[in-house]
Design a protein around this motif. Structure first.
Motif, PDB file in Angstrom:
ATOM      1  N   ALA A  59       0.846  -1.194   0.000  1.00  0.00           N
ATOM      2  CA  ALA A  59       0.000   0.000   0.000  1.00  0.00           C
ATOM      3  C   ALA A  59       0.878   1.239   0.000  1.00  0.00           C
ATOM      4  O   ALA A  59       1.997   1.222   0.499  1.00  0.00           O
ATOM      5  CB  ALA A  59      -0.906   0.023   1.228  1.00  0.00           C
ATOM      6  N   SER A  60       0.339   2.307  -0.557  1.00  0.00           N
ATOM      7  CA  SER A  60       0.992   3.613  -0.467  1.00  0.00           C
ATOM      8  C   SER A  60       0.611   4.240   0.868  1.00  0.00           C
ATOM      9  O   SER A  60      -0.321   3.776   1.547  1.00  0.00           O
ATOM     10  CB  SER A  60       0.518   4.519  -1.602  1.00  0.00           C
ATOM     11  OG  SER A  60      -0.864   4.824  -1.436  1.00  0.00           O
ATOM     12  N   ARG A  61       1.298   5.292   1.246  1.00  0.00           N
ATOM     13  CA  ARG A  61       0.983   5.995   2.490  1.00  0.00           C
ATOM     14  C   ARG A  61      -0.458   6.489   2.463  1.00  0.00           C
ATOM     15  O   ARG A  61      -1.234   6.244   3.376  1.00  0.00           O
ATOM     16  CB  ARG A  61       1.948   7.167   2.695  1.00  0.00           C
ATOM     17  CG  ARG A  61       1.663   7.967   3.958  1.00  0.00           C
ATOM     18  CD  ARG A  61       2.628   9.160   4.095  1.00  0.00           C
ATOM     19  NE  ARG A  61       2.319   9.949   5.256  1.00  0.00           N
ATOM     20  CZ  ARG A  61       1.413  10.936   5.290  1.00  0.00           C
ATOM     21  NH1 ARG A  61       0.735  11.252   4.197  1.00  0.00           N
ATOM     22  NH2 ARG A  61       1.186  11.607   6.402  1.00  0.00           N
ATOM     23  N   SER A  62      -0.832   7.178   1.386  1.00  0.00           N
ATOM     24  CA  SER A  62      -2.191   7.715   1.328  1.00  0.00           C
ATOM     25  C   SER A  62      -3.224   6.598   1.231  1.00  0.00           C
ATOM     26  O   SER A  62      -4.321   6.705   1.785  1.00  0.00           O
ATOM     27  CB  SER A  62      -2.336   8.693   0.157  1.00  0.00           C
ATOM     28  OG  SER A  62      -2.142   8.041  -1.071  1.00  0.00           O
ATOM     29  N   GLY A  63      -2.880   5.509   0.548  1.00  0.00           N
ATOM     30  CA  GLY A  63      -3.794   4.377   0.458  1.00  0.00           C
ATOM     31  C   GLY A  63      -4.007   3.712   1.801  1.00  0.00           C
ATOM     32  O   GLY A  63      -5.121   3.290   2.135  1.00  0.00           O
ATOM     33  N   LEU A  64      -2.946   3.613   2.580  1.00  0.00           N
ATOM     34  CA  LEU A  64      -3.039   3.002   3.904  1.00  0.00           C
ATOM     35  C   LEU A  64      -3.856   3.878   4.846  1.00  0.00           C
ATOM     36  O   LEU A  64      -4.697   3.385   5.600  1.00  0.00           O
ATOM     37  CB  LEU A  64      -1.635   2.748   4.458  1.00  0.00           C
ATOM     38  CG  LEU A  64      -1.522   1.951   5.741  1.00  0.00           C
ATOM     39  CD1 LEU A  64      -2.252   0.610   5.645  1.00  0.00           C
ATOM     40  CD2 LEU A  64      -0.049   1.725   6.084  1.00  0.00           C
ATOM     41  N   ILE A  65      -3.632   5.175   4.789  1.00  0.00           N
ATOM     42  CA  ILE A  65      -4.422   6.100   5.610  1.00  0.00           C
ATOM     43  C   ILE A  65      -5.894   6.018   5.211  1.00  0.00           C
ATOM     44  O   ILE A  65      -6.780   5.955   6.071  1.00  0.00           O
ATOM     45  CB  ILE A  65      -3.875   7.536   5.502  1.00  0.00           C
ATOM     46  CG1 ILE A  65      -2.501   7.622   6.184  1.00  0.00           C
ATOM     47  CG2 ILE A  65      -4.856   8.548   6.126  1.00  0.00           C
ATOM     48  CD1 ILE A  65      -1.748   8.917   5.920  1.00  0.00           C
ATOM     49  N   ALA A  66      -6.165   5.979   3.917  1.00  0.00           N
ATOM     50  CA  ALA A  66      -7.551   5.869   3.443  1.00  0.00           C
ATOM     51  C   ALA A  66      -8.185   4.563   3.910  1.00  0.00           C
ATOM     52  O   ALA A  66      -9.371   4.542   4.285  1.00  0.00           O
ATOM     53  CB  ALA A  66      -7.594   5.970   1.921  1.00  0.00           C
ATOM     54  N   GLN A  67      -7.434   3.482   3.910  1.00  0.00           N
ATOM     55  CA  GLN A  67      -7.955   2.200   4.388  1.00  0.00           C
ATOM     56  C   GLN A  67      -8.324   2.296   5.872  1.00  0.00           C
ATOM     57  O   GLN A  67      -9.369   1.798   6.287  1.00  0.00           O
ATOM     58  CB  GLN A  67      -6.925   1.090   4.161  1.00  0.00           C
ATOM     59  CG  GLN A  67      -7.343  -0.263   4.703  1.00  0.00           C
ATOM     60  CD  GLN A  67      -8.591  -0.815   4.056  1.00  0.00           C
ATOM     61  OE1 GLN A  67      -8.826  -0.607   2.869  1.00  0.00           O
ATOM     62  NE2 GLN A  67      -9.406  -1.517   4.821  1.00  0.00           N
ATOM     63  N   LEU A  68      -7.466   2.923   6.650  1.00  0.00           N
ATOM     64  CA  LEU A  68      -7.762   3.072   8.079  1.00  0.00           C
ATOM     65  C   LEU A  68      -8.985   3.956   8.298  1.00  0.00           C
ATOM     66  O   LEU A  68      -9.810   3.685   9.171  1.00  0.00           O
ATOM     67  CB  LEU A  68      -6.542   3.628   8.820  1.00  0.00           C
ATOM     68  CG  LEU A  68      -5.335   2.690   8.880  1.00  0.00           C
ATOM     69  CD1 LEU A  68      -4.144   3.404   9.504  1.00  0.00           C
ATOM     70  CD2 LEU A  68      -5.660   1.401   9.625  1.00  0.00           C
ATOM     71  N   GLU A  69      -9.115   5.003   7.497  1.00  0.00           N
ATOM     72  CA  GLU A  69     -10.312   5.850   7.577  1.00  0.00           C
ATOM     73  C   GLU A  69     -11.557   5.027   7.247  1.00  0.00           C
ATOM     74  O   GLU A  69     -12.586   5.150   7.908  1.00  0.00           O
ATOM     75  CB  GLU A  69     -10.211   7.028   6.615  1.00  0.00           C
ATOM     76  CG  GLU A  69      -9.270   8.113   7.074  1.00  0.00           C
ATOM     77  CD  GLU A  69      -9.270   9.247   6.084  1.00  0.00           C
ATOM     78  OE1 GLU A  69     -10.194  10.087   6.157  1.00  0.00           O
ATOM     79  OE2 GLU A  69      -8.362   9.285   5.236  1.00  0.00           O
ATOM     80  N   TRP A  80      -1.356   9.688  12.078  1.00  0.00           N
ATOM     81  CA  TRP A  80      -0.322   9.563  13.111  1.00  0.00           C
ATOM     82  C   TRP A  80       0.153   8.121  13.204  1.00  0.00           C
ATOM     83  O   TRP A  80       1.352   7.857  13.274  1.00  0.00           O
ATOM     84  CB  TRP A  80      -0.849  10.046  14.463  1.00  0.00           C
ATOM     85  CG  TRP A  80       0.231  10.166  15.488  1.00  0.00           C
ATOM     86  CD1 TRP A  80       1.035  11.241  15.707  1.00  0.00           C
ATOM     87  CD2 TRP A  80       0.638   9.165  16.430  1.00  0.00           C
ATOM     88  NE1 TRP A  80       1.915  10.980  16.725  1.00  0.00           N
ATOM     89  CE2 TRP A  80       1.694   9.712  17.189  1.00  0.00           C
ATOM     90  CE3 TRP A  80       0.217   7.875  16.706  1.00  0.00           C
ATOM     91  CZ2 TRP A  80       2.321   9.009  18.202  1.00  0.00           C
ATOM     92  CZ3 TRP A  80       0.850   7.165  17.711  1.00  0.00           C
ATOM     93  CH2 TRP A  80       1.891   7.736  18.448  1.00  0.00           C
ATOM     94  N   ALA A  81      -0.779   7.178  13.184  1.00  0.00           N
ATOM     95  CA  ALA A  81      -0.423   5.764  13.302  1.00  0.00           C
ATOM     96  C   ALA A  81       0.494   5.334  12.161  1.00  0.00           C
ATOM     97  O   ALA A  81       1.523   4.692  12.382  1.00  0.00           O
ATOM     98  CB  ALA A  81      -1.682   4.906  13.328  1.00  0.00           C
ATOM     99  N   VAL A  82       0.139   5.694  10.934  1.00  0.00           N
ATOM    100  CA  VAL A  82       0.941   5.312   9.772  1.00  0.00           C
ATOM    101  C   VAL A  82       2.302   5.980   9.817  1.00  0.00           C
ATOM    102  O   VAL A  82       3.328   5.345   9.543  1.00  0.00           O
ATOM    103  CB  VAL A  82       0.188   5.654   8.463  1.00  0.00           C
ATOM    104  CG1 VAL A  82       1.104   5.541   7.249  1.00  0.00           C
ATOM    105  CG2 VAL A  82      -1.028   4.742   8.305  1.00  0.00           C
ATOM    106  N   ASP A  83       2.341   7.244  10.191  1.00  0.00           N
ATOM    107  CA  ASP A  83       3.613   7.972  10.193  1.00  0.00           C
ATOM    108  C   ASP A  83       4.566   7.502  11.290  1.00  0.00           C
ATOM    109  O   ASP A  83       5.766   7.759  11.207  1.00  0.00           O
ATOM    110  CB  ASP A  83       3.367   9.479  10.302  1.00  0.00           C
ATOM    111  CG  ASP A  83       2.825  10.056   9.011  1.00  0.00           C
ATOM    112  OD1 ASP A  83       2.864   9.378   7.968  1.00  0.00           O
ATOM    113  OD2 ASP A  83       2.333  11.206   9.045  1.00  0.00           O
TER     114      ASP A  83
END
Length: 134
Positions: A59-69, A80-83
């Motif tokens: 996953a990309s950073r933005s894709g991973l954040i979107a998945q968590l959202e 914050w979690a991803v970073d």
């Protein structure tokens, strides 16, 4: 000339108070935590979820954040979690590109575009495609 105190709303103390009130009204009520702050249980849960998602596939950073959202985490917690995780985004792009090439043919430009559509940066996408052999 008019006396400032005689005109409503121009008293210096009132203006200062109004400025602070405006700043407080526009401040983010729930800022993204910094690494030295205690993370909430939701943030730790988001990190576990992010790790599980990455274990299942790239996953990309933005894709991973979107998945968590999508899973219901607030964007500030997801970000914050991803970073806070030690993720090599170029390696994630390589994993993604390699997976695509194992299932279907792509031109170099087509695969770069695919990775860009997943949220990888231009540099990450080009690196991933090169490492995957195109």
């Amino acid at each position: 000339m008019t006396d400032e105190a005689a005109v409503p709303g121009t008293d210096k103390a009132e203006l200062k108070d109004a400025g602070w009130a405006a700043a407080e009204a526009t401040a983010d009520p729930d800022p993204i935590p910094t690494p030295d702050q205690d993370a909430t249980p939701d943030v730790h849960s988001a990190q576990r979820s992010a790790k599980a998602f990455l274990a299942a596939g790239p996953a990309s950073r933005s894709g991973l954040i979107a998945q968590l959202e999508f899973e219901g985490y607030p964007v500030r917690d997801a970000t914050w979690a991803v970073d806070q995780l030690d993720i090599d985004w170029e390696e994630e792009a390589t994993r993604s590109a390699t997976g695509y090439l194992q299932t279907m043919p792509f031109s170099r430009d087509g695969l770069v575009d695919q990775l860009l559509s997943e949220g990888f940066t231009q540099e990450q996408a080009e690196h991933g495609v090169t490492e995957a052999g195109l």
